[in-house]
Design an enzyme around this catalytic site. Structure first.
Site, mmCIF file in Angstrom:
data_model
loop_
_atom_site.group_PDB
_atom_site.id
_atom_site.type_symbol
_atom_site.label_atom_id
_atom_site.label_comp_id
_atom_site.label_asym_id
_atom_site.label_seq_id
_atom_site.Cartn_x
_atom_site.Cartn_y
_atom_site.Cartn_z
ATOM 1 N N GLY A 123 0.706 -1.210 0.076
ATOM 2 C CA GLY A 123 0.305 -0.014 -0.087
ATOM 3 C C GLY A 123 0.987 1.250 0.135
ATOM 4 O O GLY A 123 2.171 1.137 0.595
ATOM 5 N N GLN B 61 3.434 9.863 0.972
ATOM 6 C CA GLN B 61 4.580 9.182 0.861
ATOM 7 C C GLN B 61 5.528 9.180 -0.334
ATOM 8 O O GLN B 61 6.415 8.804 -0.466
ATOM 9 C CB GLN B 61 4.237 7.558 1.104
ATOM 10 C CG GLN B 61 3.783 7.329 2.498
ATOM 11 C CD GLN B 61 3.486 5.840 2.469
ATOM 12 O OE1 GLN B 61 2.627 5.357 2.152
ATOM 13 N NE2 GLN B 61 4.441 5.137 3.310
ATOM 14 N N CYS C 76 6.097 0.014 7.211
ATOM 15 C CA CYS C 76 5.812 1.247 6.503
ATOM 16 C C CYS C 76 6.870 1.835 5.483
ATOM 17 O O CYS C 76 8.286 1.577 6.154
ATOM 18 C CB CYS C 76 5.474 2.326 7.354
ATOM 19 S SG CYS C 76 5.078 4.064 6.552
ATOM 20 N N LEU C 77 6.779 1.937 4.344
ATOM 21 C CA LEU C 77 7.576 2.321 3.199
ATOM 22 C C LEU C 77 8.480 3.613 3.816
ATOM 23 O O LEU C 77 9.448 3.815 3.413
ATOM 24 C CB LEU C 77 7.210 2.355 1.892
ATOM 25 C CG LEU C 77 6.725 1.166 1.141
ATOM 26 C CD1 LEU C 77 6.142 1.186 -0.215
ATOM 27 C CD2 LEU C 77 7.549 0.128 1.212
ATOM 28 N N HIS D 155 -4.227 1.679 7.507
ATOM 29 C CA HIS D 155 -2.718 2.210 7.714
ATOM 30 C C HIS D 155 -2.713 3.292 6.531
ATOM 31 O O HIS D 155 -1.965 4.533 6.906
ATOM 32 C CB HIS D 155 -1.789 1.069 7.452
ATOM 33 C CG HIS D 155 -0.265 1.447 7.368
ATOM 34 N ND1 HIS D 155 0.589 1.270 8.338
ATOM 35 C CD2 HIS D 155 0.507 2.263 6.536
ATOM 36 C CE1 HIS D 155 1.685 1.803 8.106
ATOM 37 N NE2 HIS D 155 1.637 2.254 7.188
ATOM 38 N N GLU D 156 -2.882 3.187 5.463
ATOM 39 C CA GLU D 156 -2.546 4.318 4.290
ATOM 40 C C GLU D 156 -3.486 5.370 4.762
ATOM 41 O O GLU D 156 -3.196 6.679 4.460
ATOM 42 C CB GLU D 156 -2.923 3.692 2.781
ATOM 43 C CG GLU D 156 -2.145 2.514 2.673
ATOM 44 C CD GLU D 156 -0.694 2.615 2.679
ATOM 45 O OE1 GLU D 156 -0.076 3.772 2.817
ATOM 46 O OE2 GLU D 156 -0.103 1.628 2.939
ATOM 47 N N HIS E 188 -2.024 8.039 7.040
ATOM 48 C CA HIS E 188 -0.894 8.834 6.082
ATOM 49 C C HIS E 188 -1.973 9.988 5.599
ATOM 50 O O HIS E 188 -1.247 11.290 5.555
ATOM 51 C CB HIS E 188 -0.402 8.247 4.932
ATOM 52 C CG HIS E 188 0.798 7.377 5.373
ATOM 53 N ND1 HIS E 188 1.802 7.766 5.758
ATOM 54 C CD2 HIS E 188 0.854 5.963 5.319
ATOM 55 C CE1 HIS E 188 2.737 6.756 5.916
ATOM 56 N NE2 HIS E 188 2.164 5.495 5.885
HETATM 57 ZN ZN ZN Z 1 2.873 3.748 5.931
#
Ligand code: ZN
Length: 183
Positions: A49, A54, A95-96, A137-138, A141
């Site tokens: 995701g 991000q 998380c990226l 989660h996304e 953000h």
């Molecule tokens: Zn993340």
């Protein structure tokens, strides 16, 4: 033909990750190109995701693919979570924007979203299990909420050195890009 859009990941503590994202206003070719490039970035980074902040964009766009199968690809534009339900479950999240850091996060098992597709069609869907986890989660953000905010005090302590290293790396990056080159 313009160059293909390519995104780099914004890594903690990049301030763009803390901004509340703004709605998308035009469902146009730019949006389609943005979403395509977000998928490219997500797959290239082995993610499931990715949210627009991000990749440095303060827009309410998220992309996900819980399995990696083309049929499970999903882009949600101007998404809102209208309901969360089920028991709170704990699951290890990465998380990226926090490379190398994983922590257990408690979230409700299910969520229901309203959103628009990349071409502007309304979407209403319910998710459970892993997909619900990714969506929640996304979605965080888009509100400027990060993994570090969701982890337990014990995990925060456990990851203290790694988090400080990310801060240090971010500052180094700023120095490299803003300072005049000197030899
Ligand atoms: Zn993340």
């Amino acid at each position: 033909m313009p160059d293909k859009l390519e995104f780099q990941l914004s890594i903690y503590p990049d301030p763009v990750l803390r901004k509340v994202a703004a709605p998308v206003e035009a469902f146009d070719d730019d949006l389609a190109a943005t979403v395509a490039a977000m998928f490219d970035r997500m797959y290239a980074s082995s993610g499931v995701g990715l949210a627009a902040p991000q990749v440095g964009l303060g827009r309410r766009i998220l992309v996900l693919n819980p399995t990696g199968e083309p049929a499970d690809e999903l882009a949600l534009v101007n998404v809102s979570i209208v309901d969360r339900s089920g028991p709170e479950v704990s699951f290890e999240e990465g998380c990226l924007s926090f490379p190398g850091i994983y922590a257990d996060v408690r979230r409700p098992e299910r969520c229901k979203v309203q959103a628009f597709s990349v071409t502007g069609e309304p979407i209403e869907r319910e998710f459970d299990d892993f997909t619900s986890r990714i969506v929640q989660h996304e979605y965080d953000h888009l509100e400027g909420v990060l993994l570090v905010d969701r982890m337990s005090p014990a995990d925060k302590q456990r990851h203290k050195a790694a988090l400080e290293e990310l801060v240090e790396r971010y500052r180094d990056g700023l120095r490299r890009t803003s300072a005049p080159q000197r030899r």
